[in-house]
Design an enzyme around this catalytic site. Sequence first.
Site, PDB file in Angstrom:
ATOM      1  N   GLU A 268      36.811 -42.210  60.162  1.00 17.85           N
ATOM      2  CA  GLU A 268      35.723 -41.232  60.354  1.00 17.85           C
ATOM      3  C   GLU A 268      35.399 -40.935  61.812  1.00 17.85           C
ATOM      4  O   GLU A 268      34.248 -41.048  62.238  1.00 17.85           O
ATOM      5  CB  GLU A 268      34.465 -41.705  59.610  1.00 17.85           C
ATOM      6  CG  GLU A 268      34.714 -41.926  58.118  1.00 17.85           C
ATOM      7  CD  GLU A 268      33.472 -42.393  57.352  1.00 17.85           C
ATOM      8  OE1 GLU A 268      32.426 -42.648  57.971  1.00 17.85           O
ATOM      9  OE2 GLU A 268      33.571 -42.504  56.109  1.00 17.85           O
TER      10      GLU A 268
ATOM     11  N   GLU B  14      40.302 -43.463  48.921  1.00 17.14           N
ATOM     12  CA  GLU B  14      39.018 -43.944  48.384  1.00 17.14           C
ATOM     13  C   GLU B  14      38.522 -43.056  47.239  1.00 17.14           C
ATOM     14  O   GLU B  14      37.332 -42.756  47.136  1.00 17.14           O
ATOM     15  CB  GLU B  14      37.955 -43.967  49.500  1.00 17.14           C
ATOM     16  CG  GLU B  14      38.356 -44.768  50.704  1.00 17.14           C
ATOM     17  CD  GLU B  14      37.282 -44.846  51.790  1.00 17.14           C
ATOM     18  OE1 GLU B  14      36.111 -44.537  51.504  1.00 17.14           O
ATOM     19  OE2 GLU B  14      37.627 -45.211  52.919  1.00 17.14           O
TER      20      GLU B  14
END
Length: 350
Positions: A161, A266
């Site tokens: 991220e 994910e």
Amino acid sequence: MKQIILFFCIFTMLSGACSGCSDTEREGKEETPEDIRSLMDAPYPMGCAVNVGLLRSNEKCRQVILKEMKSLTAENAMKMEALSLGRGEYNWTDADYLVNFAAQNKIRVHGHTLLWHRALPAWVSSFEGNREEWIALMRNYIKDVVGHFKGKLSGWDVVNEAFEDNGTYRNTVWYEHIGKEYIDLAFQFAHEADPDALLFYNDYGMEYSKAKRDAICLMIKDMKQRNIPVDGIGLQMHIDMYRPKSDFIQAIQAAASTGVKVHISELDVAVNPEKKPEMKFTANVAERQKQSYKGMSEALQSIPVAQNYGLTVWGVSDADSWLTAHPDWPLLFDRNYAKKSAYYGLLESF
Ligand code: XIL
């Protein structure tokens, strides 16, 4: 061949003798032809994230993993906050438990995650130092952690991220103190510590933000050109059942176009993104969710096999999902670890 052996095994079990059968933990339940298939039939390594507390204590969860999964990711146990007690001090207990469980059962382990803006231990958030000192902190951490698991993990999410949805760099502690070069450095340090581990950049939102998608792909191509050791892109894919298939095709295709490996890292499919307290998991909802899982797996199979690192779902049963602030049913197994329609959606996609 595998299917013939399995078939023989079930046949002998039904006829009352299962001496040649290696699966000793079926508890005498008869298996239906449906049960012969599993997510292990996927044409890519199928995996899940797992919470180590659950892995230690929940037999149903362990059995699902043993029967269905070829890859494991620690949901939290390999994050900096979990591993790092202070400078040079570590707690490996949970992460080692997971790695040993996987090794005993020949399951691949994917490391998650070396650098993130969240899950930072207090000693790091409050660290005061100049750029060189921050680089040294980061280098030591990566060297120690990647070194500890050297040879035991197939890959690492090195940076998680790093971008905002508008395509600019996220202002993390790493960015603030080191500058955007922290990303190159992290990959170089990880590669030095374990040259055989595949190194991933992991992020969310490439399915809905063109700016983010473009920024990430540009960065990866640029890193490749400069010989920075990056091997893959992880697409988190925390999606909901309203996300059109064309969006995830776009993200997967864009990631694959950089030439590196692609990991759906994910995946979960929320069915209650509006966070309605009265939401129910009806048959219609289950069907819609099934189509999302199926479509995601189909989209992943559209890229070259050599680039397909696998599909990891973010948890095992709906009871263990991180999406608990409001009612939701985002995963493949229900609260009792029974297969949901979503599970059969994946099987249909293989
Ligand atoms: C989540 C875990 O599932 C939670 O248990 C924890 O409290 C917070 O982190 N993106 C990631 C994952 O890369 O590490 C996050 O996992 C979910 C979002």
